[in-house]
Scaffold this active site. Structure first.
Site, PDB file in Angstrom:
ATOM      1  N   GLY A  35      34.198  40.646  48.792  1.00 12.13           N
ATOM      2  CA  GLY A  35      34.111  42.074  48.495  1.00 12.13           C
ATOM      3  C   GLY A  35      35.383  42.571  47.835  1.00 12.13           C
ATOM      4  N   LEU A  37      35.496  44.197  45.174  1.00  7.66           N
ATOM      5  CA  LEU A  37      35.249  43.602  43.854  1.00  7.66           C
ATOM      6  C   LEU A  37      35.950  44.368  42.739  1.00  7.66           C
ATOM      7  CD1 LEU A  37      31.430  42.824  44.214  1.00  7.66           C
ATOM      8  CD2 LEU A  37      33.393  41.399  44.831  1.00  7.66           C
ATOM      9  N   GLY A  40      37.662  41.168  37.672  1.00 10.51           N
ATOM     10  CA  GLY A  40      37.683  39.698  37.721  1.00 10.51           C
ATOM     11  C   GLY A  40      36.395  39.166  38.336  1.00 10.51           C
ATOM     12  N   HIS A  41      35.980  39.770  39.463  1.00  8.62           N
ATOM     13  CA  HIS A  41      34.713  39.358  40.089  1.00  8.62           C
ATOM     14  C   HIS A  41      33.537  39.656  39.152  1.00  8.62           C
ATOM     15  CE1 HIS A  41      37.209  40.335  43.769  1.00  8.62           C
ATOM     16  NE2 HIS A  41      36.817  39.102  44.044  1.00  8.62           N
ATOM     17  N   GLN A  65      39.734  32.448  57.238  1.00  7.00           N
ATOM     18  CA  GLN A  65      40.733  32.128  56.223  1.00  7.00           C
ATOM     19  C   GLN A  65      41.927  33.079  56.236  1.00  7.00           C
ATOM     20  OE1 GLN A  65      37.709  32.743  52.940  1.00  7.00           O
ATOM     21  NE2 GLN A  65      39.544  33.303  51.809  1.00  7.00           N
ATOM     22  N   GLY A 151      37.222  31.890  40.389  1.00  4.01           N
ATOM     23  CA  GLY A 151      38.241  32.285  39.411  1.00  4.01           C
ATOM     24  C   GLY A 151      39.378  31.271  39.340  1.00  4.01           C
ATOM     25  N   LYS A 153      42.241  32.041  38.813  1.00  6.26           N
ATOM     26  CA  LYS A 153      43.424  32.659  39.426  1.00  6.26           C
ATOM     27  C   LYS A 153      43.806  31.938  40.707  1.00  6.26           C
ATOM     28  CE  LYS A 153      45.613  36.617  41.121  1.00  6.26           C
ATOM     29  NZ  LYS A 153      45.076  36.684  42.488  1.00  6.26           N
ATOM     30  N   VAL A 180      41.354  37.195  34.727  1.00  2.76           N
ATOM     31  CA  VAL A 180      41.228  38.491  34.030  1.00  2.76           C
ATOM     32  C   VAL A 180      42.502  39.289  34.322  1.00  2.76           C
ATOM     33  CG1 VAL A 180      39.871  40.613  33.816  1.00  2.76           C
ATOM     34  CG2 VAL A 180      38.716  38.434  34.261  1.00  2.76           C
TER      35      VAL A 180
HETATM   36  O1  PAF Z   1      38.251  33.514  46.670  1.00  2.00           O
HETATM   37  C1  PAF Z   1      37.716  34.167  47.595  1.00  2.00           C
HETATM   38  O2  PAF Z   1      37.447  35.366  47.493  1.00  2.00           O
HETATM   39  C2  PAF Z   1      37.398  33.469  48.911  1.00  2.00           C
HETATM   40  O3  PAF Z   1      38.381  32.538  49.230  1.00  2.00           O
HETATM   41  C3  PAF Z   1      36.008  32.818  48.935  1.00  2.00           C
HETATM   42  C4  PAF Z   1      35.903  31.704  47.916  1.00  2.00           C
HETATM   43  C5  PAF Z   1      34.950  33.875  48.655  1.00  2.00           C
HETATM   44  C6  PAF Z   1      35.729  32.221  50.320  1.00  2.00           C
HETATM   45  O4  PAF Z   1      35.730  33.194  51.325  1.00  2.00           O
END
Ligand code: PAF
Length: 284
Positions: A35, A37, A40-41, A65, A151, A153, A180
């Protein structure tokens, strides 16, 4: 004039997703996101839209993560805005699962890639990539997409995910999309919004440092340490920038290079106060 945005269909459970996939025209392109966003997304979603007959976005702020709970808690969440971005970029379906849909009760599996996850981002963020590989393996398993888009990035993430897909025989092609940038060169990131005005004005120094190293490479310099020093010296001209690492590494192993003979990944992480930015460039 552009017309009203058509909001994509939102699904929230594994069962709904699996039912939707039964009738989704193939090939299917997947864009996993957390999210918040930005453009780039949107570029990833447009690419998924252009390459495939069905474009699916996932929005899941993955607790595994994050190194700190506080960081996870303050991660920006605005589903309505994100759905608009998905709609205008051409997504057909958006999967927005709750934590229990991704990690059902009793969940105890983890996917871990070896030495590629250790240097660079792995030093500052222990366990981060295990969280990324675990969630992406689950998403790839649930969606069974033909292609998944990430990406450039997050260059180390991309390399790790490619390794994971190859090692585990995951049939989804892992596609990379270019970084981007804002007009002043700053790579787009959800974290940019947290920069104060002076920090925001200073932040394009990452790109300036990468460009300086590329120029030295273009002039014939092949010594990895010299290229790292060019980046460090450039960053040192900006008092608000505190570099965490600066790297010129092998693109397959991510080990630091003494001598650049083929491709090389120039990368860095730099703090501006408590905002940590990353950027990179691929040589040649
Ligand atoms: O790059 C991200 O936004 C996250 O690491 C991903 C790949 C969506 C995994 O949660």
């Amino acid at each position: 004039m552009s017309g009203p945005v058509i909001l994509p269909r939102v699904i929230r459970t594994r069962a709904e997703l699996s039912a939707a996939l039964e009738t989704a025209p193939r090939p299917v392109g997947l864009v996993p996101t957390m999210g918040a966003l930005h453009e780039g997304h949107a570029s990833l979603i447009r690419r998924a839209r252009a390459d495939n007959r069905t474009a699916i976005v996932t929005i899941f702020v993955n607790p595994r993560q994050f190194n700190e709970v506080a960081d996870f808690d303050k991660y920006p969440r605005d589903e309505e805005m994100d759905l608009r971005t998905c709609g205008s970029a051409g997504a057909d379906l958006v999967f927005v699962p709750g934590v229990d849909e991704i990690y059902p009760p009793g969940f105890q599996t983890s996917v871990r890639v070896g030495t590629l996850a250790e240097p660079l981002e792995g030093v500052a963020r222990p366990g981060h990539f295990d969280g990324v590989t675990t969630v992406v393996a689950i998403l790839l398993g649930l969606v069974r997409a033909d292609r998944a888009y990430f990406g450039q990035k997050d260059a180390q993430q991309l390399l790790i995910l490619r390794r994971m897909a190859a090692d585990l025989g995951i049939g989804t092609e892992i596609a990379a999309c270019p970084i981007v940038r804002a007009p002043d060169g700053l790579a787009l990131s959800s974290r940019n919004a947290r920069l104060g005005p002076e920090q925001r004005a200073a932040a394009p120094i990452l790109r300036v440092a990468l460009t300086a190293a590329r120029a030295r490479y273009g002039a014939g310099e092949r010594n990895g340490e010299v290229l790292r020093r060019v980046m460090r010296d450039t960053l040192a001209t900006e008092p608000l920038a505190s570099p965490e690492y600066v790297s010129c590494a092998d693109t397959a192993t991510l080990l630091e290079l003494d001598h650049v003979s083929g491709a090389a990944l120039l990368s860095m992480a730099v703090r501006f106060g408590d905002v940590r930015l990353i950027d990179n460039d691929l040589l040649p």
